[in-house]
Design an enzyme around this catalytic site. Structure first.
Site, PDB file in Angstrom:
ATOM      1  CG  HIS A  72      -2.153  -0.847   1.058  1.00  0.00           C
ATOM      2  ND1 HIS A  72      -2.111  -2.219   1.103  1.00  0.00           N
ATOM      3  CD2 HIS A  72      -3.449  -0.528   0.836  1.00  0.00           C
ATOM      4  CE1 HIS A  72      -3.333  -2.700   0.924  1.00  0.00           C
ATOM      5  NE2 HIS A  72      -4.166  -1.697   0.760  1.00  0.00           N
ATOM      6  CE  LYS A  90      -6.301 -13.252   9.712  1.00  0.00           C
ATOM      7  NZ  LYS A  90      -6.313 -12.973  11.154  1.00  0.00           N
TER       8      LYS A  90
END
Lengths: 181, 274
Positions: A35, A95
């Site tokens: 990222h 998750k």
């Protein structure tokens, strides 16, 4: 089960939290370092309709196969996600859920899917390795381009602000208050 | 140390790691199947289906169950005939390095400050090796993933707070929520010292999870009443089991440690022929 294939478009807006989906097409792994790298140097792929997978896989680099590729904890990417959605990313897979800030960023544009944590062999069995971007980040943090077939997912946060994790957390707090220990 | 024994021990460690990474112990799989049969929430049923499917795939393909192949925690039972020397520890580390290449494992071990990765899952203090006296040379490996380890807590409670222990354990699991990959196994260490309680909590995770005493069951039922469910998406089972280990402590102390383990409650055991 709803079947979807990439690149994703406006069809993600029809999804509702709790829906079960089978996803086919191309996905890109991206953890914290990826990222940051994307924010600095740009996307090594077309972000329009793309799917980001919060995952640091085990890759057999000699045979070029994904050995194990379950999801990592998405919350670490909370502060890094809005620019991805702004760039056209239509869904995230991970998750554990994400923040209210991410929920807002998704609103009207994209969804957050949950893939069952720890199910690395199941994930690998529906994956084919295509390419590796930013390999200098190392195996866990690099951007792996992967073709998936019928990856079983659940919509955790939909594009209408409904968040399954938030719903569960609210009910857990109510139940906790009633506990007698 | 006899070079042949060194070799056999290293090989046993490598095999114990491989077994732990690829096949869950039968008691853990049974607990997962029982929880699946009981589950009433449709989303949770889907999560359990994925978990059970994943176990089959890992076994068939001979690949790790989870990509977080963990940090190897090693318990070594050593008989009187085997001296506890530096070589004993070297043989264990050699086995971990081999397993990292052959299983393969994700290289997870890093320097805590520089975050530099050794690439082979060994380094200063890694793997931790706990030596216990016994009659045979046996290695037990507990690969510990970070998602669940990071949600663990220790509290120095007051001796007057014995009755608050179950609530503390429930609080730790509730705070962890979806993050440790529930349904979890909860290791609880009660007593000992600050470090001793944490060690007891981790040792509790070595025990079979198909039976609980009344105290463990009470805490487990309270956790499951929360409804966090598999992956925190809601459901009837949040904890597969609670396992408690106790040790004598100072009369003025009550250390309590809670070590959380994900549903992938891995253990691998090998005995070494002497």
């Amino acid at each position: 089960m709803i079947r979807l294939s990439t690149p994703l478009g406006a069809e993600v807006l029809d999804l509702r939290a709790g829906d079960r989906v089978l996803l086919s097409g191309t996905i890109y792994t991206a953890r914290d370092e990826a990222h940051l790298k994307i924010l600095e140097d740009g996307f090594p792929f077309d972000p329009a309709g793309a799917v980001l997978y919060h995952c640091g896989p085990v890759v057999d680099t000699e045979r070029n196969v994904i050995v194990a590729a379950g999801p990592t904890t998405s919350a670490r990417m909370n502060g890094l996600t809005a620019p991805m959605i702004d760039a056209g990313v239509r869904s995230l897979i991970g998750k554990g859920g994400m923040s209210a800030e991410v929920r807002e960023a998704l609103s009207g544009r994209a969804v957050y899917f949950v893939f069952t944590g720890g199910c690395a062999a199941l994930a690998a069995s529906c994956m084919e390795l295509v390419d590796c971007h930013y390999p200098e980040l190392g195996m866990a943090e690099a951007v792996w381009e992967i073709r998936v077939r019928d990856m079983p997912l659940v919509v955790g946060i939909d594009a209408h602000g409904r968040d399954l994790f938030e719903d569960v957390a609210r009910s857990v707090r109510e139940r906790y208050d009633q506990l007698r220990l | 140390m006899d070079p042949l024994l060194f070799e056999r021990l290293a090989q046993a460690v490598e095999e114990a790691v491989r077994e732990a990474e690829i096949v869950l112990p039968p008691d853990v799989e049974t607990a997962l199947r029982r929880a699946t049969d009981r589950e009433t929430n449709p989303v949770a049923r889907g999560e359990f289906a994925n978990i059970l499917d994943n176990l089959l795939k890992a076994r068939d393909l001979r690949v790790p169950i989870c990509q977080d192949t963990g940090i190897p925690v090693v318990y070594l039972t050593v008989p009187p005939t085997v001296p506890v020397t530096a070589e004993l520890y070297d043989a264990v580390a050699a086995g971990i390095r081999r397993a990292t290449r052959s299983v393969p494992l994700r290289p997870n071990g890093v320097d805590p400050i520089s975050r530099e990765n050794s690439g082979d899952n060994t380094g200063a203090g890694l793997p931790p090796v706990h030596v216990v006296p016994g009659n045979v040379l046996r290695v037990m490996v507990l690969p510990k993933g970070a998602g669940s380890e990071n949600m663990s807590q220790i509290r120095m409670m007051m001796p007057s707070q014995v009755s608050d222990i179950p609530r503390f354990v429930v609080d730790v699991v509730m705070t962890a929520g979806a993050r440790p990959c529930p349904p979890v196994v909860v290791g609880v260490g009660i007593g000992g010292t600050f470090d001793g309680a944490a060690a007891l909590a981790k040792e509790a995770l070595l025990e079979r999870i198909d039976s609980m005493d009344a105290y463990e069951q009470e805490i487990c039922d309270a956790i499951n009443a929360l409804g966090i469910g598999p992956m925190g998406l809601g459901g009837d089972t949040t904890a597969l089991a609670v396992k408690v280990k106790r040790g004598f402590c100072h009369t003025a102390s009550l250390p309590v440690a809670v070590n959380i383990q994900c549903w992938c409650c891995r253990r691998g055991v090998r005995e070494v022929v002497l």
